[in-house]
Design a protein around this motif. Structure first.
Motif, PDB file in Angstrom:
ATOM      1  N   ASP A  36      -9.277   0.076  -2.266  1.00 46.11           N
ATOM      2  CA  ASP A  36      -9.097  -0.532  -0.946  1.00 46.11           C
ATOM      3  C   ASP A  36      -8.260   0.397  -0.080  1.00 46.11           C
ATOM      4  N   ALA A  37      -8.929   1.151   0.794  1.00 44.64           N
ATOM      5  CA  ALA A  37      -8.247   2.151   1.612  1.00 44.64           C
ATOM      6  C   ALA A  37      -8.542   1.925   3.085  1.00 44.64           C
ATOM      7  N   ALA A  38      -7.551   2.208   3.921  1.00 50.34           N
ATOM      8  CA  ALA A  38      -7.695   2.130   5.376  1.00 50.34           C
ATOM      9  C   ALA A  38      -7.008   3.342   5.980  1.00 50.34           C
ATOM     10  N   ALA A  39      -7.291   3.596   7.248  1.00 49.82           N
ATOM     11  CA  ALA A  39      -6.666   4.705   7.964  1.00 49.82           C
ATOM     12  C   ALA A  39      -5.921   4.181   9.168  1.00 49.82           C
ATOM     13  N   VAL A  40      -4.847   4.896   9.535  1.00 47.72           N
ATOM     14  CA  VAL A  40      -4.125   4.624  10.775  1.00 47.72           C
ATOM     15  C   VAL A  40      -4.144   5.911  11.594  1.00 47.72           C
ATOM     16  N   LEU A  46      -1.873  -4.838   4.007  1.00 49.74           N
ATOM     17  CA  LEU A  46      -3.255  -5.310   3.914  1.00 49.74           C
ATOM     18  C   LEU A  46      -4.116  -4.503   2.950  1.00 49.74           C
ATOM     19  N   HIS A  47      -3.686  -3.270   2.599  1.00 49.65           N
ATOM     20  CA  HIS A  47      -4.534  -2.365   1.821  1.00 49.65           C
ATOM     21  C   HIS A  47      -3.713  -1.656   0.752  1.00 49.65           C
ATOM     22  N   ASP A  48      -4.415  -1.134  -0.263  1.00 47.63           N
ATOM     23  CA  ASP A  48      -3.734  -0.449  -1.365  1.00 47.63           C
ATOM     24  C   ASP A  48      -3.367   0.995  -1.030  1.00 47.63           C
ATOM     25  N   GLY A  71       0.794  -1.214   0.000  1.00 47.72           N
ATOM     26  CA  GLY A  71       0.000   0.000   0.000  1.00 47.72           C
ATOM     27  C   GLY A  71       0.829   1.268   0.000  1.00 47.72           C
ATOM     28  N   LYS A  72       0.241   2.313  -0.564  1.00 49.19           N
ATOM     29  CA  LYS A  72       0.892   3.622  -0.598  1.00 49.19           C
ATOM     30  C   LYS A  72       0.415   4.474   0.572  1.00 49.19           C
ATOM     31  N   VAL A  73       1.334   5.178   1.192  1.00 50.49           N
ATOM     32  CA  VAL A  73       1.014   6.044   2.322  1.00 50.49           C
ATOM     33  C   VAL A  73       0.601   7.428   1.829  1.00 50.49           C
TER      34      VAL A  73
END
Length: 505
Positions: free
Chosen positions: A73-77, A267-269, A37-39
């Protein structure tokens, strides 16, 4: 087949993930399924008041909802907020709001994912060991502070009567403590143990003594067994969110744990990383500490959040938002201005967009995210998505290892605050503080120039006086403090406030 579920367990209403174990599994099984995944860094304008957020978390949540709505497919931290400051009312909670919020905000806002309490207990146990070491003649002074989630300025400097004379001690907020920094920056439990062993407990006959010289470290790592595991929750629209690590990029590093971001990238793009306070604080620390010194991923893009009122209503401070956007663009980070509207500001959109055009920004993203959530952003993300899908991989920046404390501080002031080196001032006592820090490091075999610099500053200012004309702005260096276990050296600026207090509501 082994998967992330094998490293996940229920923890109350959220889940906890053994990120250390999962990343170790991927390292030892290079053919195992994973993503790269890209930040994307979400940061903000410098707020007009330290107690006022610009809306980074609300934006982060709305942004991943919008990307997932578009089939990405995106997630947040996110960072775990401070119970005593953020949730107690000095500023907005750290779980978004309205249609851009988390399913269990009370767990995030009130520290019930567990890491704050465990880190507080572990560092206070270290201080107890240091007290015993004083009794046994192994230490004369204690340098590691006690910690608390609830702020109290009366505890900033205290003296403990041991019957043989007072021993000075102090109390700091849990998110700002060295053990929190160690958890944020470490990639294994072994690394945590090694870093704790290098923490300087105090001095004996003027020389530093580390905890590794007299503490069985399993006692500390045992307390942290759950604290090192990121919590997984989700937005009200079902987008995944990982929460781990401490806030306060003004007085600490203010970024999520590196392992939580690396795990999310596997886990995510697309992984949206929230950095504390403004671009001059959290983004500066992600870029200059996490990326330059600890091999975190350089962002593929950035979003700089502001309120319409912050950007336009105080002409003397209007220079700050363009400075932030242009600085990130100057680092070859595609940077998208985002204006977080409040109720009653919809009629300002044309004027805001025209101002952005006049400043030669990228097309701004504008919306009332509390009211409309990700639905407000999804139609505006074409250029943003194009960057993520087609931009070249970002280059890894060079380390500052080997720079002197003053030269590194001057570099940060020039690049992050816009103040050239010849207008960096040294407060009376700064040089003595610097020399004491150098001597303390040398006494335990550490080269202070190998430590990453943490600028400790006010969250609401970038210089000694942001209202001064550009050619008169200065930055004053106040004192130096070593966090040898974390691999950091703190330099306090004159306007730093290390113990903010909650509001009385």
């Amino acid at each position: 087949m082994t998967s992330i579920e094998d490293f996940t367990r229920q923890y109350g209403l959220v889940q906890k993930i053994d990120a250390f174990g999962y990343l170790d599994y991927l390292k030892n099984n290079p053919d195992a399924p994973r993503k790269h995944g890209k930040v994307v860094l979400v940061t903000a304008d410098t707020p007009l008041k330290a107690s006022r957020g610009e809306g980074k978390t609300t934006t982060t949540i709305a942004l991943i909802d919008a990307l997932n709505e578009r089939g990405i497919d995106a997630a947040a931290v996110l960072r775990q907020p401070s119970m005593g400051i953020t949730a107690a009312g000095s500023k907005g909670g750290a779980s978004g709001g309205g249609k851009a919020s988390l399913t269990h905000p009370e767990l995030i806002d009130w520290g019930l994912c567990g890491e704050m309490g465990a880190i507080e207990a572990a560092q206070n146990l270290l201080v107890s060991f240091a007290e015993k070491a004083v009794d046994e003649g192994k230490l004369d002074t204690i340098l590691v502070p006690r910690v608390s989630e609830v702020p109290s300025r009366s505890l900033r400097q205290i003296a403990v009567d041991r019957g043989k004379g007072d021993v000075p001690e102090r109390v700091v907020l849990t998110p700002t403590c060295e053990l929190m920094q160690i958890v944020v920056l470490s990639r294994s439990m072994d690394e945590i143990a090694e870093r704790v062993s290098k923490m300087i407990a105090g001095t004996k006959d003027g020389k530093g003594v580390t905890f590794g010289e007299f503490v069985d470290l399993w006692r500390i790592t045992g307390i942290l067994s759950d604290a090192v595991k990121p919590a997984k929750t989700e937005t009200v629209n079902g987008s995944p969110v990982y929460v781990h690590g401490g806030p306060f990029a003004n007085v600490s590093i203010g970024i999520p744990t590196l392992v939580s971001v690396e795990m999310a990238c596997a886990l995510h793009d697309v992984v949206i990383v929230e950095a504390g306070y403004g671009t001059d604080a959290g983004a500066q620390k992600w870029l200059d500490i996490a990326c330059r010194e600890f091999d975190a991923q350089w962002p593929s893009a950035a979003v700089v959040v502001t309120r319409a009122s912050t950007w336009r209503d105080d002409p003397e401070l209007a220079w700050r938002y363009p400075f932030h956007v242009q600085r990130l663009e100057g680092l070859d980070i595609p940077t998208f201005p985002l204006i977080n509207l409040w109720e009653g500001e919809d009629d300002q959109v044309p004027a805001l967009k025209q101002t952005a055009k006049d400043l030669e920004f990228r097309e701004p993203i504008v919306g009332n995210l509390f009211r409309d959530g990700g639905e407000a952003l999804a139609p505006q993300l074409d250029a943003f998505v194009d960057v993520l899908q087609n931009a070249a991989a970002p280059a890894r920046p060079s380390s500052h290892s080997g720079m002197s404390v003053i030269e590194d501080a001057k570099w940060v002031a020039e690049h992050a605050y816009g103040v050239p080196a010849d207008r960096i001032l040294l407060k009376d006592g700064f040089v003595a503080s610097r020399d004491e820090a150098i001597a303390l490091c040398e006494s335990v075999g550490i080269d202070i120039t190998k430590l990453a610099l943490v600028a400790v500053k006010s969250p609401a200012t970038m210089t000694d006086n942001d209202r001064a004309p550009e050619d008169e702005r200065t930055v004053t260096l106040k004192k130096v403090e070593v966090h040898a276990g974390a691999g950091l050296v703190h330099v306090n600026l004159t306007t730093s406030l290390t113990t903010p207090m909650p509001k009385i509501v």
